[in-house]
Write a protein that holds these residues in place. Sequence first.
Motif, mmCIF file in Angstrom:
data_model
loop_
_atom_site.group_PDB
_atom_site.id
_atom_site.type_symbol
_atom_site.label_atom_id
_atom_site.label_comp_id
_atom_site.label_asym_id
_atom_site.label_seq_id
_atom_site.Cartn_x
_atom_site.Cartn_y
_atom_site.Cartn_z
ATOM 1 N N ILE A 1 0.862 -1.183 0.000
ATOM 2 C CA ILE A 1 0.000 0.000 0.000
ATOM 3 C C ILE A 1 0.896 1.230 0.000
ATOM 4 O O ILE A 1 1.847 1.316 0.784
ATOM 5 C CB ILE A 1 -0.918 0.014 1.240
ATOM 6 C CG1 ILE A 1 -1.932 -1.136 1.163
ATOM 7 C CG2 ILE A 1 -1.644 1.353 1.365
ATOM 8 C CD1 ILE A 1 -2.768 -1.304 2.417
ATOM 9 N N CYS A 2 0.579 2.156 -0.876
ATOM 10 C CA CYS A 2 1.328 3.407 -0.958
ATOM 11 C C CYS A 2 0.411 4.542 -0.518
ATOM 12 O O CYS A 2 -0.518 4.918 -1.233
ATOM 13 C CB CYS A 2 1.826 3.626 -2.386
ATOM 14 S SG CYS A 2 2.812 5.121 -2.592
ATOM 15 N N PHE A 3 0.676 5.069 0.689
ATOM 16 C CA PHE A 3 -0.090 6.209 1.207
ATOM 17 C C PHE A 3 0.612 7.501 0.793
ATOM 18 O O PHE A 3 1.796 7.700 1.070
ATOM 19 C CB PHE A 3 -0.138 6.172 2.741
ATOM 20 C CG PHE A 3 -1.418 5.645 3.303
ATOM 21 C CD1 PHE A 3 -2.625 6.298 3.073
ATOM 22 C CD2 PHE A 3 -1.422 4.508 4.098
ATOM 23 C CE1 PHE A 3 -3.807 5.815 3.602
ATOM 24 C CE2 PHE A 3 -2.602 4.012 4.646
ATOM 25 C CZ PHE A 3 -3.797 4.672 4.389
ATOM 26 N N VAL B 1 4.864 6.444 4.659
ATOM 27 C CA VAL B 1 3.951 7.324 3.934
ATOM 28 C C VAL B 1 4.773 8.299 3.095
ATOM 29 O O VAL B 1 5.994 8.413 3.254
ATOM 30 C CB VAL B 1 3.020 8.116 4.876
ATOM 31 C CG1 VAL B 1 2.148 7.185 5.713
ATOM 32 C CG2 VAL B 1 3.823 9.056 5.774
ATOM 33 N N ALA B 2 4.082 9.022 2.216
ATOM 34 C CA ALA B 2 4.720 10.059 1.404
ATOM 35 C C ALA B 2 3.896 11.334 1.465
ATOM 36 O O ALA B 2 2.666 11.288 1.598
ATOM 37 C CB ALA B 2 4.861 9.593 -0.041
ATOM 38 N N LEU C 1 -1.555 -0.840 -4.076
ATOM 39 C CA LEU C 1 -2.771 -0.076 -3.819
ATOM 40 C C LEU C 1 -2.364 1.347 -3.447
ATOM 41 O O LEU C 1 -1.752 1.578 -2.400
ATOM 42 C CB LEU C 1 -3.572 -0.715 -2.671
ATOM 43 C CG LEU C 1 -4.750 0.097 -2.122
ATOM 44 C CD1 LEU C 1 -5.781 0.384 -3.209
ATOM 45 C CD2 LEU C 1 -5.406 -0.641 -0.949
ATOM 46 N N ASN C 2 -2.682 2.306 -4.314
ATOM 47 C CA ASN C 2 -2.285 3.693 -4.116
ATOM 48 C C ASN C 2 -3.418 4.490 -3.487
ATOM 49 O O ASN C 2 -4.439 4.754 -4.135
ATOM 50 C CB ASN C 2 -1.880 4.314 -5.453
ATOM 51 C CG ASN C 2 -0.709 3.596 -6.080
ATOM 52 O OD1 ASN C 2 0.306 3.368 -5.434
ATOM 53 N ND2 ASN C 2 -0.852 3.197 -7.343
ATOM 54 N N LEU C 3 -3.237 4.849 -2.229
ATOM 55 C CA LEU C 3 -4.231 5.625 -1.489
ATOM 56 C C LEU C 3 -3.719 7.060 -1.390
ATOM 57 O O LEU C 3 -2.855 7.369 -0.574
ATOM 58 C CB LEU C 3 -4.454 5.021 -0.103
ATOM 59 C CG LEU C 3 -4.989 3.585 -0.096
ATOM 60 C CD1 LEU C 3 -5.080 3.055 1.336
ATOM 61 C CD2 LEU C 3 -6.355 3.492 -0.788
ATOM 62 N N PHE D 1 3.561 -1.791 3.457
ATOM 63 C CA PHE D 1 3.507 -0.366 3.131
ATOM 64 C C PHE D 1 4.823 0.046 2.491
ATOM 65 O O PHE D 1 5.899 -0.376 2.939
ATOM 66 C CB PHE D 1 3.263 0.478 4.387
ATOM 67 C CG PHE D 1 1.922 0.255 5.026
ATOM 68 C CD1 PHE D 1 0.808 0.969 4.605
ATOM 69 C CD2 PHE D 1 1.772 -0.687 6.038
ATOM 70 C CE1 PHE D 1 -0.433 0.756 5.186
ATOM 71 C CE2 PHE D 1 0.537 -0.907 6.627
ATOM 72 C CZ PHE D 1 -0.576 -0.174 6.202
ATOM 73 N N SER D 2 4.756 0.875 1.460
ATOM 74 C CA SER D 2 5.954 1.347 0.767
ATOM 75 C C SER D 2 5.786 2.806 0.374
ATOM 76 O O SER D 2 4.663 3.299 0.220
ATOM 77 C CB SER D 2 6.219 0.531 -0.510
ATOM 78 O OG SER D 2 6.399 -0.828 -0.224
ATOM 79 N N THR D 3 6.908 3.472 0.192
ATOM 80 C CA THR D 3 6.896 4.819 -0.370
ATOM 81 C C THR D 3 6.909 4.705 -1.899
ATOM 82 O O THR D 3 7.242 3.646 -2.440
ATOM 83 C CB THR D 3 8.123 5.619 0.085
ATOM 84 O OG1 THR D 3 9.299 4.974 -0.415
ATOM 85 C CG2 THR D 3 8.176 5.712 1.609
ATOM 86 N N PRO D 4 6.557 5.776 -2.607
ATOM 87 C CA PRO D 4 6.554 5.698 -4.076
ATOM 88 C C PRO D 4 7.888 5.261 -4.674
ATOM 89 O O PRO D 4 7.913 4.418 -5.580
ATOM 90 C CB PRO D 4 6.197 7.128 -4.493
ATOM 91 C CG PRO D 4 5.352 7.640 -3.378
ATOM 92 C CD PRO D 4 5.968 7.054 -2.142
ATOM 93 N N SER D 5 9.008 5.803 -4.178
ATOM 94 C CA SER D 5 10.296 5.418 -4.766
ATOM 95 C C SER D 5 10.595 3.935 -4.512
ATOM 96 O O SER D 5 11.224 3.272 -5.346
ATOM 97 C CB SER D 5 11.424 6.293 -4.224
ATOM 98 O OG SER D 5 11.561 6.156 -2.829
ATOM 99 N N GLU D 6 10.150 3.397 -3.373
ATOM 100 C CA GLU D 6 10.324 1.968 -3.113
ATOM 101 C C GLU D 6 9.489 1.129 -4.077
ATOM 102 O O GLU D 6 9.934 0.084 -4.559
ATOM 103 C CB GLU D 6 9.954 1.652 -1.669
ATOM 104 C CG GLU D 6 10.957 2.174 -0.650
ATOM 105 C CD GLU D 6 10.515 1.930 0.783
ATOM 106 O OE1 GLU D 6 11.388 1.914 1.674
ATOM 107 O OE2 GLU D 6 9.293 1.765 1.020
#
Length: 402
Positions: A4-6, A68-69, A238-240, A276-281
């Motif tokens: 999940i990318c928050f 999170v980002a 899953l991009n939230l 959970f991951s950050t966008p760059s990850e």
Amino acid sequence: MRTICFYFQVHQPYRIKPYRFFDIGDDHYYWDDFLNRSVIRKVAQKSYLPMNSLLQELIERYPGKFKVAFSISGVFMDQMEQFAPDVLESFQRLVSTGQVELLTETNSHSLSSLKSKDEFKKSVDRHKEKLKRHFGGYEPKVFRNTELIYSDEIGEMISGMGFEGVLTEGAKHVLGWKSPNYVYSNALDPKLKVLLKNFQLSDDIAFRFGNKTWSDYPLTVDKFIKWINAIPKSEQVLNLFMDYETFGEHQWAETGIFEFMRSLPEAVLSRTNFGFSTPSEVFAESKPVDMIHVPVPISWADEERDLTAWLGNDLQDEAFDRLYELEKMVNTIDDPEIQRDWTYLQTSDHFYYMSTKFASDGDIHSYFSPYDSPYDAFINYMNVLSDFILRVKEKAKEKDKA
């Protein structure tokens, strides 16, 4: 592991004070400091400070597992310096954990990507400089344009600036049968990777959480976990994506939004195969499955997911065109107040307030606007712009004489 990318947008504009026709040529300070301070302090107490504290708690509770980002607009960073240094410090503490990614955007939270490649690049560079100054030399790798505005051509510009990826809306009319739960690539420059917002699950939190007329109200963690587990196993991310003010401001604490967010990570980590991951990850770990073709710009605003929240009616187009007619002249002027006002007048919110959309999205537009009507917003802005034009022309004449 699926992930999940928050991502949270953090932005407040510098709102313009009531500015009459008779002020033109006489009053050269346009900003409503009392209102801007009041808004920042109110939202800080309801949203920014408690939510930052909650995220700090979750990051410490799940070391290396909850991430999170943020994209924090340049005009918001200016207001934190001016009105809310405690909020800035709380964001700095979050970033220092190493579990928070900062994204670059335009410094002025502007629509410059639609009008001027040069101004767009300058604004992005100014934003990068502010991130470095406020966050210990931070250098972002991922871009998020104002209000997730994106097209193939905008993506190509972003890639040319050295970014590895970009975030945008998973608009239905662009995706068709495709899912937003994959990594895609830009159609003109495939080096640029693209993450698409899952608008259904994002908006369940951002817009529908406290809506008692919603068929799925109340949104519980159990219900949300069930929806996450229903995502086909082949879909990896899953991009939230949502406004940060969702927490405590758009959805008040009384709705249970903070308790929902406090409980969600544990439920995800223990009851799903998502992390959970950050966008760059995400970009580092997942290859694009296809190119995404976006010939006409999209955004995350309103039902249409297009640009009509900011541009399209006569009021918006007139104000927008008149402003950018000044670009070349402004670029010749080395005056800090002119440059400040040029930056703040570009902020997209000013054009949003001029929207005459009164259908499904009318209530949302009126909620965010400090004006009684779009016409009041236009008149006030054009009065200010008229004075700004006089100042710019006068400064240009002085420069020519020198």
